[in-house]
Structure formats: structure tokens, C-alpha cells
Design an enzyme around this catalytic site. Structure first.
Site, PDB file in Angstrom:
ATOM      1  N   SER A 122       0.835  -1.196   0.000  1.00 51.16           N
ATOM      2  CA  SER A 122       0.000   0.000   0.000  1.00 51.16           C
ATOM      3  C   SER A 122       0.871   1.248   0.000  1.00 51.16           C
ATOM      4  O   SER A 122       1.616   1.512   0.951  1.00 51.16           O
ATOM      5  CB  SER A 122      -0.917   0.019   1.219  1.00 51.16           C
ATOM      6  OG  SER A 122      -1.594   1.256   1.243  1.00 51.16           O
ATOM      7  N   HIS A 153      -1.240  -1.121  -4.371  1.00 51.20           N
ATOM      8  CA  HIS A 153      -2.518  -0.782  -3.743  1.00 51.20           C
ATOM      9  C   HIS A 153      -2.514   0.727  -3.467  1.00 51.20           C
ATOM     10  O   HIS A 153      -1.639   1.240  -2.755  1.00 51.20           O
ATOM     11  CB  HIS A 153      -2.685  -1.578  -2.446  1.00 51.20           C
ATOM     12  CG  HIS A 153      -4.012  -1.373  -1.784  1.00 51.20           C
ATOM     13  ND1 HIS A 153      -5.154  -2.052  -2.169  1.00 51.20           N
ATOM     14  CD2 HIS A 153      -4.383  -0.561  -0.763  1.00 51.20           C
ATOM     15  CE1 HIS A 153      -6.171  -1.666  -1.408  1.00 51.20           C
ATOM     16  NE2 HIS A 153      -5.729  -0.749  -0.553  1.00 51.20           N
ATOM     17  N   ASP A 181      -4.688   3.957  -2.084  1.00 49.42           N
ATOM     18  CA  ASP A 181      -5.819   4.329  -1.231  1.00 49.42           C
ATOM     19  C   ASP A 181      -6.240   5.769  -1.462  1.00 49.42           C
ATOM     20  O   ASP A 181      -5.481   6.689  -1.161  1.00 49.42           O
ATOM     21  CB  ASP A 181      -5.419   4.177   0.239  1.00 49.42           C
ATOM     22  CG  ASP A 181      -5.247   2.726   0.636  1.00 49.42           C
ATOM     23  OD1 ASP A 181      -6.204   1.957   0.483  1.00 49.42           O
ATOM     24  OD2 ASP A 181      -4.137   2.371   1.094  1.00 49.42           O
ATOM     25  N   MET A 220      -8.741   8.633  -0.299  1.00 51.71           N
ATOM     26  CA  MET A 220      -9.631   8.999   0.827  1.00 51.71           C
ATOM     27  C   MET A 220     -10.097  10.439   0.652  1.00 51.71           C
ATOM     28  O   MET A 220      -9.282  11.305   0.327  1.00 51.71           O
ATOM     29  CB  MET A 220      -8.866   8.885   2.149  1.00 51.71           C
ATOM     30  CG  MET A 220      -8.250   7.534   2.395  1.00 51.71           C
ATOM     31  SD  MET A 220      -7.328   7.554   3.941  1.00 51.71           S
ATOM     32  CE  MET A 220      -6.606   5.912   3.902  1.00 51.71           C
ATOM     33  N   HIS A 275      -8.289   1.615  -4.279  1.00 55.48           N
ATOM     34  CA  HIS A 275      -9.283   1.430  -3.220  1.00 55.48           C
ATOM     35  C   HIS A 275      -9.897   2.790  -2.916  1.00 55.48           C
ATOM     36  O   HIS A 275      -9.259   3.645  -2.296  1.00 55.48           O
ATOM     37  CB  HIS A 275      -8.554   0.835  -1.996  1.00 55.48           C
ATOM     38  CG  HIS A 275      -9.405   0.688  -0.777  1.00 55.48           C
ATOM     39  ND1 HIS A 275      -8.859   0.441   0.462  1.00 55.48           N
ATOM     40  CD2 HIS A 275     -10.746   0.741  -0.588  1.00 55.48           C
ATOM     41  CE1 HIS A 275      -9.826   0.363   1.359  1.00 55.48           C
ATOM     42  NE2 HIS A 275     -10.976   0.548   0.747  1.00 55.48           N
ATOM     43  N   MET A 305     -12.053   5.166  -0.954  1.00 59.77           N
ATOM     44  CA  MET A 305     -12.758   5.409   0.308  1.00 59.77           C
ATOM     45  C   MET A 305     -13.394   6.784   0.180  1.00 59.77           C
ATOM     46  O   MET A 305     -12.970   7.749   0.825  1.00 59.77           O
ATOM     47  CB  MET A 305     -11.767   5.324   1.477  1.00 59.77           C
ATOM     48  CG  MET A 305     -11.402   3.892   1.825  1.00 59.77           C
ATOM     49  SD  MET A 305      -9.866   3.769   2.749  1.00 59.77           S
ATOM     50  CE  MET A 305      -8.713   3.720   1.385  1.00 59.77           C
ATOM     51  N   MET A 314     -11.998  -5.274   4.826  1.00 56.61           N
ATOM     52  CA  MET A 314     -11.211  -4.377   5.675  1.00 56.61           C
ATOM     53  C   MET A 314     -10.951  -5.068   7.011  1.00 56.61           C
ATOM     54  O   MET A 314     -11.897  -5.459   7.707  1.00 56.61           O
ATOM     55  CB  MET A 314     -11.961  -3.060   5.911  1.00 56.61           C
ATOM     56  CG  MET A 314     -12.126  -2.182   4.686  1.00 56.61           C
ATOM     57  SD  MET A 314     -10.606  -1.855   3.773  1.00 56.61           S
ATOM     58  CE  MET A 314      -9.577  -1.118   5.027  1.00 56.61           C
ATOM     59  N   ASP A 352      -7.196  -6.114   3.758  1.00 55.00           N
ATOM     60  CA  ASP A 352      -6.583  -4.785   3.819  1.00 55.00           C
ATOM     61  C   ASP A 352      -6.596  -4.239   5.241  1.00 55.00           C
ATOM     62  O   ASP A 352      -7.660  -3.926   5.781  1.00 55.00           O
ATOM     63  CB  ASP A 352      -7.350  -3.851   2.871  1.00 55.00           C
ATOM     64  CG  ASP A 352      -6.676  -2.495   2.721  1.00 55.00           C
ATOM     65  OD1 ASP A 352      -5.545  -2.337   3.201  1.00 55.00           O
ATOM     66  OD2 ASP A 352      -7.304  -1.610   2.097  1.00 55.00           O
TER      67      ASP A 352
HETATM   68  C1  DX5 Z   1      -6.605   1.792   5.308  1.00 59.46           C
HETATM   69  C2  DX5 Z   1      -6.119   1.502   3.911  1.00 59.46           C
HETATM   70  C3  DX5 Z   1      -5.066   0.466   3.844  1.00 59.46           C
HETATM   71  C4  DX5 Z   1      -3.774   0.866   4.530  1.00 59.46           C
HETATM   72  C5  DX5 Z   1      -3.181  -0.386   5.067  1.00 59.46           C
HETATM   73  O1  DX5 Z   1      -7.738   2.568   5.237  1.00 59.46           O
HETATM   74  O2  DX5 Z   1      -7.195   1.034   3.110  1.00 59.46           O
HETATM   75  O3  DX5 Z   1      -4.799   0.068   2.513  1.00 59.46           O
HETATM   76  O4  DX5 Z   1      -2.870   1.494   3.668  1.00 59.46           O
HETATM   77  O5  DX5 Z   1      -2.100  -0.029   5.838  1.00 59.46           O
HETATM   78  P1  DX5 Z   1      -1.473  -1.010   6.931  1.00 59.46           P
HETATM   79  O6  DX5 Z   1      -0.967  -2.214   6.166  1.00 59.46           O
HETATM   80  O7  DX5 Z   1      -0.386  -0.183   7.523  1.00 59.46           O
HETATM   81  O8  DX5 Z   1      -2.554  -1.370   7.882  1.00 59.46           O
HETATM   82 ZN    ZN Z   2      -6.703   0.104   1.121  1.00 54.97          ZN
END
Ligand code: DX5
Ligand code: ZN
Length: 220
Positions: free
Chosen positions: A9, A34, A36, A38, A67, A69, A138, A176
Site C-alpha cells: 500500500s 494498492h 488508497d 480517501m 481502493h 474510500m 477491511m 486490507d
Molecule cells: C486503510 C487503507 C489500507 C492501509 C493499510 O484505510 O485502506 O490500505 O494502507 O495499511 P497497513 O498495512 O499499515 O494497515
Molecule cells: Zn486500502
């Protein structure tokens, strides 16, 4: 033999050295990037968006797993397709018309993913599983890297795997949040296909070796 995919990630990368970290993933045994996204509304944090993904896509030589969010993900499906995204995952909790959203993602030539928050029951996907390429379970509450793994996830993986088998679907299960060498094997044994790892990889003294270790551990 299983082929477990490892997806570092980028949220945990050093954003001031992004090209270096992208190249590290390119050269490593990792399978996917990956990414993310947000929005500060669906989750209580803001990460990065299109301009950053565009730059990453220019250097990344592996599958781009995005991903989302964010609320109202439908508004940006075409934009992410144009950026070269391979797998686009929306949250179940942010989708009013999930079936329509999945079709729209596929119509743009991407694989369609659905993410479930820790509180969301996998049974809710029974009627759409055949249309879903990837379910992202998650294993932390979304919004932040570096949180601890929620143990109930093993149970959810087994339940989801049973639904996939029962429906004859080919959906992949992605985990994840809080993935480390302590839970990776047990997750794969429960039915996981893709493991996302952020801080476990990027906070390690040797991220390349850490990815290699996870890959070996889960494909032995
Ligand atoms: C959290 C993200 C994850 C995050 C995981 O909301 O969706 O992808 O980057 O990070 P770790 O592996 O540090 O939990
Ligand atoms: Zn993620």
C-alpha cells in the site's frame, strides 16, 4: 499450489520519494500496487487523488489496484479508467446502487471490487458475488495505515469463501489492514488471495526483503 498476491500500500510510502518507492515495488516480488484514495468524508482522513495516481501510473509496471474510500464513487469511474487503473474498488457502504456501479466499472474495462468495512456482513454480497471480481475485506477501520488487525477477519474470510464457492464465482478475496507475517499465512489458509501491506512493508528496514518474505510465506 496457491498463488497469493502481495499488494504493497503506497499510503505508507515516502511521498517525497515516491518514484524511488514505486521502483522498489517494481523490482520486488510484489504483484500489485494498492492505492488508497480517501476523501475526508467517507473516512476521517484525506490521502491523495488523481494527479498523484497519474504520476505513479507513469512509473508503475504492475497492476494498479485502487481502493476508493469516497462517497459517490460513480462520479469518478471514467476518470480512474483513463488513468490506467486495473482494479477499481468501491465501498459497499458508499454505494446506493452497487450493481449499477459494478457494471459501470466493468464497462470501462476495469475489474470491479467491493470493499466491506469491519462491521459489514459478507452475506450482503450474496446477490452480487458473481458480478464482483474482488472483495476487499477491511481488517481495520478504513482511513489510516498502521492500525492493528481485527481478528474477526479470519471468520469473515471463511464465510465469504463459502459464498464464492457455493455460487461458483471466481471472485478474489483481498485483505486490507494490519497485515504482517503474523497473520498472513492464516489468512491465506482461510481463503485470502490478495494481501495488502502498508506499514509492515514500508516501515521495514528492508522493504524488498519484507515483500519477498511475505510472498514466500504465503506461497509455500
Ligand atoms: C486503510 C487503507 C489500507 C492501509 C493499510 O484505510 O485502506 O490500505 O494502507 O495499511 P497497513 O498495512 O499499515 O494497515
Ligand atoms: Zn486500502
Amino acid at each position: 499450489m496457491s498463488n497469493t498476491l502481495i499488494a504493497p500500500s503506497i499510503l505508507a510510502a515516502d511521498f517525497a520519494n515516491l518514484q524511488r518507492d514505486v521502483e522498489m515495488v517494481n523490482q520486488s516480488d510484489a504483484d500489485w500496487f494498492h492505492l488508497d484514495v480517501m476523501d475526508g468524508v467517507f473516512v476521517p482522513n484525506i490521502s491523495f487523488g488523481m494527479p498523484v495516481i497519474k504520476s505513479i501510473a507513469r512509473h508503475a509496471k504492475k497492476t494498479l489496484d485502487v481502493h476508493l474510500m469516497i462517497v459517490e464513487p460513480d462520479r469518478y469511474i471514467k476518470t480512474f479508467a483513463a488513468l490506467g487503473v486495473d482494479v477499481l474498488t468501491v465501498h459497499y457502504e458508499a454505494s446506493t446502487h452497487l450493481h449499477r456501479t459494478l457494471q459501470a466499472i466493468k464497462a470501462e474495462g476495469m475489474q470491479a471490487g467491493v470493499a466491506l468495512n469491519p462491521h459489514t456482513n459478507v452475506d450482503l454480497l450474496k446477490d452480487t458475488i458473481q458480478d464482483i471480481d474482488l472483495v476487499c475485506l477491511m481488517s481495520v477501520n478504513p482511513g489510516f495505515g498502521g492500525q492493528s488487525f481485527i481478528e474477526n477477519t479470519y471468520h469473515k474470510v471463511r464465510q465469504l469463501k463459502a459464498i464464492i464457492n457455493e455460487k461458483g464465482a471466481s471472485t478474489k478475496i483481498e485483505i486490507d489492514g494490519g497485515v504482517t507475517d503474523k497473520n498472513a499465512l492464516q489468512l491465506v489458509e482461510a481463503g485470502a488471495d490478495v494481501l495488502v501491506a502498508g506499514s509492515y512493508v514500508f516501515r521495514a528496514s528492508d522493504p524488498t526483503e519484507t515483500i519477498k518474505g511475505l510472498k514466500e510465506l504465503t506461497n509455500s
